[in-house]
Design a protein around this motif. Structure first.
Motif, PDB file in Angstrom:
ATOM      1  N   ALA B 123      65.214 -65.759  27.198  1.00 26.15           N
ATOM      2  CA  ALA B 123      65.932 -65.025  28.249  1.00 26.15           C
ATOM      3  C   ALA B 123      65.787 -63.515  28.097  1.00 26.15           C
ATOM      4  O   ALA B 123      66.746 -62.774  28.223  1.00 26.15           O
ATOM      5  CB  ALA B 123      67.411 -65.422  28.278  1.00 26.15           C
ATOM      6  N   LEU B 124      64.563 -63.071  27.795  1.00 19.09           N
ATOM      7  CA  LEU B 124      64.317 -61.625  27.757  1.00 19.09           C
ATOM      8  C   LEU B 124      64.139 -61.144  29.189  1.00 19.09           C
ATOM      9  O   LEU B 124      63.758 -61.908  30.067  1.00 19.09           O
ATOM     10  CB  LEU B 124      63.059 -61.321  26.942  1.00 19.09           C
ATOM     11  CG  LEU B 124      63.093 -61.800  25.494  1.00 19.09           C
ATOM     12  CD1 LEU B 124      61.766 -61.514  24.811  1.00 19.09           C
ATOM     13  CD2 LEU B 124      64.235 -61.153  24.732  1.00 19.09           C
ATOM     14  N   TYR B 125      64.418 -59.864  29.419  1.00 27.03           N
ATOM     15  CA  TYR B 125      64.199 -59.297  30.740  1.00 27.03           C
ATOM     16  C   TYR B 125      62.755 -58.797  30.810  1.00 27.03           C
ATOM     17  O   TYR B 125      62.383 -57.898  30.066  1.00 27.03           O
ATOM     18  CB  TYR B 125      65.199 -58.165  31.017  1.00 27.03           C
ATOM     19  CG  TYR B 125      66.626 -58.638  31.210  1.00 27.03           C
ATOM     20  CD1 TYR B 125      66.965 -59.981  31.051  1.00 27.03           C
ATOM     21  CD2 TYR B 125      67.632 -57.756  31.568  1.00 27.03           C
ATOM     22  CE1 TYR B 125      68.256 -60.419  31.239  1.00 27.03           C
ATOM     23  CE2 TYR B 125      68.936 -58.187  31.756  1.00 27.03           C
ATOM     24  CZ  TYR B 125      69.238 -59.527  31.591  1.00 27.03           C
ATOM     25  OH  TYR B 125      70.529 -59.960  31.786  1.00 27.03           O
ATOM     26  N   PRO B 126      61.941 -59.380  31.687  1.00 29.66           N
ATOM     27  CA  PRO B 126      60.500 -59.115  31.631  1.00 29.66           C
ATOM     28  C   PRO B 126      60.128 -57.667  31.927  1.00 29.66           C
ATOM     29  O   PRO B 126      59.054 -57.232  31.559  1.00 29.66           O
ATOM     30  CB  PRO B 126      59.913 -60.064  32.685  1.00 29.66           C
ATOM     31  CG  PRO B 126      61.056 -60.466  33.536  1.00 29.66           C
ATOM     32  CD  PRO B 126      62.283 -60.396  32.685  1.00 29.66           C
ATOM     33  N   TRP B 127      61.011 -56.930  32.599  1.00 23.65           N
ATOM     34  CA  TRP B 127      60.668 -55.547  32.939  1.00 23.65           C
ATOM     35  C   TRP B 127      61.097 -54.576  31.850  1.00 23.65           C
ATOM     36  O   TRP B 127      60.928 -53.381  31.976  1.00 23.65           O
ATOM     37  CB  TRP B 127      61.301 -55.153  34.272  1.00 23.65           C
ATOM     38  CG  TRP B 127      62.776 -55.354  34.269  1.00 23.65           C
ATOM     39  CD1 TRP B 127      63.709 -54.461  33.859  1.00 23.65           C
ATOM     40  CD2 TRP B 127      63.488 -56.527  34.658  1.00 23.65           C
ATOM     41  NE1 TRP B 127      64.958 -55.010  33.966  1.00 23.65           N
ATOM     42  CE2 TRP B 127      64.858 -56.266  34.459  1.00 23.65           C
ATOM     43  CE3 TRP B 127      63.088 -57.776  35.162  1.00 23.65           C
ATOM     44  CZ2 TRP B 127      65.830 -57.211  34.736  1.00 23.65           C
ATOM     45  CZ3 TRP B 127      64.068 -58.708  35.433  1.00 23.65           C
ATOM     46  CH2 TRP B 127      65.423 -58.426  35.225  1.00 23.65           C
ATOM     47  N   ARG B 128      61.675 -55.079  30.795  1.00 25.18           N
ATOM     48  CA  ARG B 128      62.059 -54.212  29.684  1.00 25.18           C
ATOM     49  C   ARG B 128      61.139 -54.484  28.517  1.00 25.18           C
ATOM     50  O   ARG B 128      60.848 -55.639  28.209  1.00 25.18           O
ATOM     51  CB  ARG B 128      63.494 -54.528  29.259  1.00 25.18           C
ATOM     52  CG  ARG B 128      64.520 -53.998  30.227  1.00 25.18           C
ATOM     53  CD  ARG B 128      65.919 -54.339  29.770  1.00 25.18           C
ATOM     54  NE  ARG B 128      66.866 -53.509  30.494  1.00 25.18           N
ATOM     55  CZ  ARG B 128      67.644 -52.594  29.928  1.00 25.18           C
ATOM     56  NH1 ARG B 128      67.632 -52.412  28.638  1.00 25.18           N
ATOM     57  NH2 ARG B 128      68.442 -51.860  30.665  1.00 25.18           N
ATOM     58  N   ASN B 129      60.687 -53.427  27.850  1.00 23.76           N
ATOM     59  CA  ASN B 129      59.880 -53.680  26.665  1.00 23.76           C
ATOM     60  C   ASN B 129      60.805 -54.174  25.542  1.00 23.76           C
ATOM     61  O   ASN B 129      62.023 -54.240  25.704  1.00 23.76           O
ATOM     62  CB  ASN B 129      59.046 -52.454  26.289  1.00 23.76           C
ATOM     63  CG  ASN B 129      59.908 -51.251  25.948  1.00 23.76           C
ATOM     64  OD1 ASN B 129      61.070 -51.404  25.576  1.00 23.76           O
ATOM     65  ND2 ASN B 129      59.352 -50.059  26.085  1.00 23.76           N
TER      66      ASN B 129
END
Ligand SMILES: Nc1ncnc2c1ncn2[C@@H]1O[C@H](COP(=O)(O)OP(=O)(O)OP(=O)(O)O)[C@@H](O)[C@H]1O
Ligand SMILES: [Mg+2]
Lengths: 307, 293
Positions: B123-129
């Motif tokens: 569940a990482l946010y894909p637009w955040r590194n």
């Protein structure tokens, strides 16, 4: 430096290979086919009138004369591409921009209300979508209206908007922009409702475990995840915004704008003028969609989203 | 490598942390308890009202978790393990019974940001590194930027991901992504870590490696961990208490306390003690299944 010598042709042949493998070749082929068909169509459609003309003048004509003449009529049923190009060159490049005959002038008039309507429509669409996503009652009460607004043909409602706004003193740019707004808020609303709802339950649960405020959830999760949806909607919105502006110029008997050119052209049977206005509008729309595409690529790349 | 790999006898390990280990009734509050309760659940039930009728996800669950425990939930798919974790995290409301987390209601515990939750998927946010993904909870909690950077750095180091700060999630393998999500859950330093099958989607080798890392992390930080898994070896290797659950309605059928040395490594899974506990877990799971038939 052998590597330099070698790399240059390798680079250019690489470019050539890319062109062939990429989209350039198919586009060129399709364009060529369209142009050939267009010429054939022009000859075919313009022939009856031309034969009439020849007979009225009582001149003897050969087949070659006929073909040449059908492609050079003053008011052809279907103008040939080169006639349209010549007209466009005359009215875009050779005419001063300030002149009433300049297509650049007319394009700008239409473009300015397109952009104004697009800006308002986008803002409205985003606002509505935000409300719909966050408030259950708005979802229930507003969504049907949003959808039914688009079932009314714009040609029917445009004159009413123009007349009503004219009655309260709004003329020119604003009524046209409102018609653009009316058309283009719709795809933005629909796209953004979908986009703002696109975070998966896990991503939302994560925010809950941090005890994030609604505001934080919006800016750090919903808004960024809606970006691909926003740009897809904007591409549709800008194109129909232009349609809205042109349609808005028709019922008013507007003095300027691409719509006015279309109308004037059809009054006087100036088919070449009509077609050059149409082609200009199409080019304008294509450029604006491409511009949105560039913006999309820049934004999504900055967000690290692969395309 | 532990120098005394094979010679380890769990009985020899000092009982410093658990004076009440011999108490067979784990649910009742032991008189001599020295460690504070992190989770205390009494006759907890949860029923989902669905279109096809009620789904009894949890039924009459009693549970105690003390500070510093590593508790694993193990049970067949659909038995309510995730539900249990979500109740602790205040993501789901129990229909009956009561539960406290750190002495207060789960809701208050959530408001206090008492726990870090690691979901089954990263569940990482894909637009955040990676860096900004780990910093997300810190941003939300209003931690100043300088402190944020420092915490992100140290926690990425903890999960062996230093140097990946500027990468985006899609540039990382599944195992690395899951480690990022662990760093994200740890970086605001909650005392309680809820982990829902964090290594479920990984291959055996990566899983072993992460198990070892997690165990070391737990031993080092003394955090309380509640861990959900399908894997018997994983549960036995990691936990000091294994909660075996039955299929629906999810009930606790066995609680196994282990007393393995905290510096155990993967070889420990070959020892007789380990296998004995694993056997007991398997028996418990089997009993639960026959109950279902
Ligand atoms: N939101 C919900 N609505 C209705 N039923 C649900 C809901 N969430 C879970 N359930 C049901 O509750 C039961 C327990 O689900 P839960 O997710 O806790 O199982 P689990 O033990 O975590 O399973 P797994 O090991 O497969 O993840 C399942 O039968 C599931 O169908
Ligand atoms: Mg689960």
């Amino acid at each position: 430096m052998t590597t330099d010598v070698l790399s240059a042709p390798a680079g250019s042949s690489g470019l050539w290979a890319r062109l062939v493998a990429g989209r350039a070749l198919p586009i060129a082929v399709v364009s060529a086919v369209v142009i050939v068909l267009w010429y054939l169509g022009a000859i075919w459609l313009n022939t009856p009138l031309q034969i009439d003309a020849f007979e009225r003048q009582g001149v003897a004509w050969s087949r070659a004369d006929l073909v040449r003449a059908t492609l050079a009529q003053e008011r052809p049923l279907l103008p040939a591409p080169h006639q349209i190009l010549a007209e466009m060159k005359k009215t875009i490049i050779d005419t001063r921009i300030t002149s009433k005959r300049s297509l650049v002038h007319h394009s700008w008039v239409t473009l300015s209300s397109t952009l104004l309507g697009f800006a308002i429509g986008t803002a409205l669409g985003v606002l509505l979508a935000t409300g719909i996503v966050h408030l259950r009652t708005l979802d229930k009460s507003l969504m049907p209206w949003v959808i039914s607004s688009q079932t009314i043909p714009i040609l029917a409602i445009a004159p009413m908007i123009v007349v009503v706004l004219g009655a309260i003193g709004l003329k020119g740019l604003v009524p046209k922009a409102i018609i653009s707004t009316y058309l283009c808020f719709f795809p933005v609303t629909i796209g953004m409702v979908k986009g703002l709802r696109s975070p998966d339950p896990l991503q939302l649960d994560l925010m809950r475990t941090y005890c994030a405020s609604g505001w934080q959830t919006f800016w750090k999760l919903r808004w960024p995840s809606s970006m691909p949806f926003l740009f897809a909607s904007l591409k549709v919105a800008i194109a129909i915004s232009l349609v809205g502006a042109i349609v808005g110029e028709l019922p008013t008997g507007a003095q300027a704008g691409l719509g006015a050119r279309l109308l004037a052209g059809s009054y006087y049977g100036q088919t070449i003028q009509i077609w050059s206005a149409l082609i200009t509008a199409a080019i304008l729309a294509a450029c604006m969609v491409a511009l949105v595409g560039v913006g999309e690529r820049l934004v999504l790349r900055r967000m690290g989203l692969r395309r | 490598m532990a120098p005394d790999g094979k010679g380890l006898a769990p009985q020899e390990s000092p009982d410093r942390e658990s004076p009440d280990r011999e108490s067979p009734d784990w649910a009742a509050a032991p008189e001599g308890a020295t460690r504070p309760r992190v989770v205390e659940a009494r006759s907890l039930s949860l029923t989902f009202e669905t279109a096809d009728g009620p789904v009894y996800a949890l039924s009459d669950v009693d549970l105690d978790v003390e500070r510093g425990d590593f508790v694993s939930f193990i049970g067949p798919s659909g038995c309510g393990k995730t539900t249990m974790l979500r109740v602790i995290a205040d993501l789901e409301q129990p229909s009956e019974g009561r539960i406290t987390v750190n002495g207060v209601s789960p809701h208050e515990a959530r408001l206090n940001r008492d726990y870090g939750y690691v979901f089954q998927a990263p569940a990482l946010y894909p637009w955040r590194n990676i860096e900004r993904n780990v910093a997300l909870p810190l941003e939300i909690m209003g931690v100043p930027a300088a402190e944020r950077r420092e915490k992100v750095r140290s926690h990425l180091e903890l999960v062996n991901l230093a140097g990946f700060e500027k990468k985006f999630p899609w540039q990382l393998s599944g195992g690395m992504q899951q480690r990022v999500s662990i760093a994200r859950a740890l970086c605001f330093e909650p005392n309680l870590l809820l982990m829902d099958e964090p290594f479920g989607a990984l291959d055996e080798i990566v899983r072993d490696h992460l198990n070892e890392q997690l165990l070391r992390l737990w031993a080092k930080t003394g955090k309380t961990v509640i861990f959900v898994t399908h894997s018997i070896p994983e549960a036995v290797f990691l936990s000091n208490r294994i909660v075996v659950m039955s299929p629906r309605p999810g009930r606790i059928i066995d609680v196994i306390e282990t007393d393995f040395p905290t510096d155990r490594d993967l070889d420990f899974r070959e020892t007789a003690d380990f296998l004995e506990v694993a056997h007991r877990v398997r028996e418990g799971l089997r009993a639960g299944h026959s109950y279902d038939d």
